[in-house]
Write an enzyme that holds these catalytic residues in place. Structure first.
Site, PDB file in Angstrom:
ATOM      1  N   ARG A   1     -15.187 -34.156 -17.345  1.00 35.06           N
ATOM      2  CA  ARG A   1     -14.840 -33.467 -18.608  1.00 35.06           C
ATOM      3  C   ARG A   1     -16.014 -32.714 -19.200  1.00 35.06           C
ATOM      4  NH1 ARG A   1     -10.559 -37.112 -22.127  1.00 35.06           N
ATOM      5  NH2 ARG A   1      -9.056 -37.468 -20.442  1.00 35.06           N
TER       6      ARG A   1
ATOM      7  N   ASP B   1     -11.903 -42.993 -32.835  1.00 34.77           N
ATOM      8  CA  ASP B   1     -12.047 -43.137 -31.388  1.00 34.77           C
ATOM      9  C   ASP B   1     -13.467 -43.476 -30.947  1.00 34.77           C
ATOM     10  OD1 ASP B   1      -9.378 -42.574 -30.910  1.00 34.77           O
ATOM     11  OD2 ASP B   1      -9.720 -40.419 -30.815  1.00 34.77           O
TER      12      ASP B   1
ATOM     13  N   ASP C   1     -15.196 -33.767 -29.046  1.00 37.17           N
ATOM     14  CA  ASP C   1     -13.767 -33.535 -28.839  1.00 37.17           C
ATOM     15  C   ASP C   1     -13.275 -32.556 -29.892  1.00 37.17           C
ATOM     16  OD1 ASP C   1     -13.842 -35.352 -26.809  1.00 37.17           O
ATOM     17  OD2 ASP C   1     -12.385 -36.746 -27.656  1.00 37.17           O
TER      18      ASP C   1
ATOM     19  N   ASP D   1     -16.047 -42.825 -26.848  1.00 36.88           N
ATOM     20  CA  ASP D   1     -15.004 -41.920 -26.342  1.00 36.88           C
ATOM     21  C   ASP D   1     -15.656 -40.612 -25.908  1.00 36.88           C
ATOM     22  OD1 ASP D   1     -12.260 -41.466 -25.739  1.00 36.88           O
ATOM     23  OD2 ASP D   1     -12.109 -40.210 -27.512  1.00 36.88           O
TER      24      ASP D   1
END
Length: 487
Positions: A299, A219, A247, A243
């Protein structure tokens, strides 16, 4: 027998709502703490002790100069006052707090010195390179011989029991991947610049001395945590990735993200794979002493399920929202400073993502001791909060008024952190002020065309059946089986 088990779980998932299946089977993950509120209390006790100790020692005139290194940040105060820290690097492994506090990294292993910044061959890495070090099976404490920029050709697959320690050097990691922690445990990443990470893959990559395998397209995350546990990311500076900057998905847990500086990015941090992926209910993450700085959009983090403790961070910029979530995550926000943007439509700290108003009223989202600046506001929710958080509340979170002191060294130590300054990396296209630019060029020239994607691509088809199969079968296989062909 395994197939029968999967079929039974699929049938149950169709017969009952997801939360009923989750409760009935009491889904837990390895290294998931049985009482997350106790971990919250431990964090606050550690912080209270460190702040009080600093005040007492600095109050003694004869000892003030000796203890001027103390900040009240319990992680930093654990090791930074040791003038001989370079000869005692592994002491850092004893300084973690929060859910990732048990991450050992390479503690007890040999010191490995990276002397070669090249990354020419992802299948047969040369001795002296970072890739050669991180794939080894034994515990290693990895340091660097000097300043270096490591341009990855493919994602860097890190094995268990490794510390990547950039102290004493100016180390940058950029390029393909970048760092992948897949089905591993006990990894510490400390004092590294991670930026301009782009998707790579459809190539063979080595993951251990005895195994290499085919990797599909990545990603472009700065750090990808996939089915991993006991992970600690500390004092890193992350920006300009394709991205996410960090994560954590697919049942990852026991994670601490501390003292980092995040900037110039859209979708900063994702915690949780999909709303219907039940193993992420056991995800437990501590986000502490970080500075969410210049040119961020959203986020910080975006959560699905799990228990997320957000404590004593400095949120100085966002364009859409700071903390978002879906699928009923528990979010415990304590002692943070939230500075809202000037946009009157973006003052809310929180966002229930793709969730109707009537569905989230019972979610446990709590704010305690947070400082709201420039019209920022946090929409709390959840019934019985006073009971649920009784243990956490027994030790007050440190005042958000101490944020400047606690986060003063966030990011790579000695690096650029001032929110009023632009971060520039020589040789890279840094993009516009919103964190994304576009362009073209060869990565060998140090130029990466940067655009923000709409989010991480789903790693599996969106069906509960495959989620079930993944949750049951994958942990039974070794990392080598999950990667493909053995050499």
């Amino acid at each position: 027998m395994l197939l029968v088990t999967c079929i039974c779980l699929v049938l149950l998932s169709n017969a009952f709502p997801p939360y009923a299946v989750e409760a009935a089977y009491n889904l837990t993950l390895p290294h998931q703490h049985p009482d997350p509120e106790a971990v919250v209390q431990e964090v606050q006790m550690s912080l209270n002790h460190s702040v009080s100790r600093r005040r007492v020692l600095l109050g003694r005139n004869e000892e003030k100069e000796s203890f001027s290194c103390l900040t009240g940040n319990p992680i930093d105060d654990c090791w930074r006052c040791d003038q001989n820290w370079q000869n005692n690097r592994q002491r850092l492994a004893d300084c973690g707090i929060g859910f990732g506090r048990n991450a050992l990294g390479g503690k007890g292993g040999q010191i490995y010195v990276v002397t070669d910044s090249s990354d020419r061959d992802a299948v047969n890495p040369a001795p002296g390179t970072l890739r050669f070090a991180v794939i080894q099976t034994e515990p290693l404490w990895i340091i660097f011989s000097g300043n270096m920029l490591i341009r990855l050709k493919e994602e860097l697959i890190v094995n268990s029991f490794k510390t990547i320690d950039g102290r004493g050097a100016n180390v940058h990691i950029a390029g393909g991947g970048c760092i992948t922690l897949q089905y591993v445990s006990n990894v510490i990443i400390h004092n590294i610049h991670i930026h301009h990470c782009v998707p790579t893959g459809n190539a063979n990559v080595r993951s251990s001395p005895t195994h290499w395998g085919w990797r599909s397209r990545s990603d472009g995350d700065g750090i990808s945590i996939f089915g991993a546990s006991n992970i600690w990311v500390d004092h890193c500076s992350l920006s300009y990735c394709k991205d996410g900057l960090i994560d954590a998905i697919m049942g990852s847990t026991a994670i601490t993200i501390s003292n980092n500086y995040f900037s110039h990015h859209d979708e900063v941090m994702l915690l949780g794979h999909r709303d219907d992926y039940l193993p992420d209910s056991g995800m437990q993450v501590t986000i502490i002493f970080n500075h969410f700085g210049q040119a961020l959009v959203q986020r910080m983090p975006r959560c699905r399920r799990g228990y997320i403790h957000v404590v004593n961070n400095d949120f100085t910029q966002w364009e859409m929202y700071a903390i978002g979530g879906s699928a009923n995550p528990t979010i415990n926000s304590q002692g943070n400073r939230y500075i809202a943007p000037s946009n009157p439509n973006a003052k809310e700290v929180t966002k229930r993502v793709e969730t109707a108003d009537g569905e989230w009223s019972g979610w446990n989202w709590r704010t305690e001791g947070d400082m709201m600046v420039n019209g920022a506001f946090f929409v709390a929710s959840g019934e019985g909060l006073a009971v649920k958080y009784a243990k956490a509340s027994s030790v007050d979170p440190k005042s958000s008024g101490l944020i400047d002191q606690l986060t003063m060294n966030a990011g790579v130590l000695g690096g650029t952190r001032d929110n009023s300054m632009s971060i520039a990396y020589p040789g890279f296209n840094n993009g516009g002020s919103s964190g994304g630019g576009s362009g073209s060029g060869d990565e060998n020239d140090g130029f990466f065309g940067m655009t923000f994607g709409s989010g991480a691509a789903s790693l599996l088809p969106p069906s509960f059946v495959l989620s079930c199969l993944t949750a049951i079968i994958l942990p039974l296989f070794s990392l080598s089986n999950s990667l493909g062909t053995t050499s």
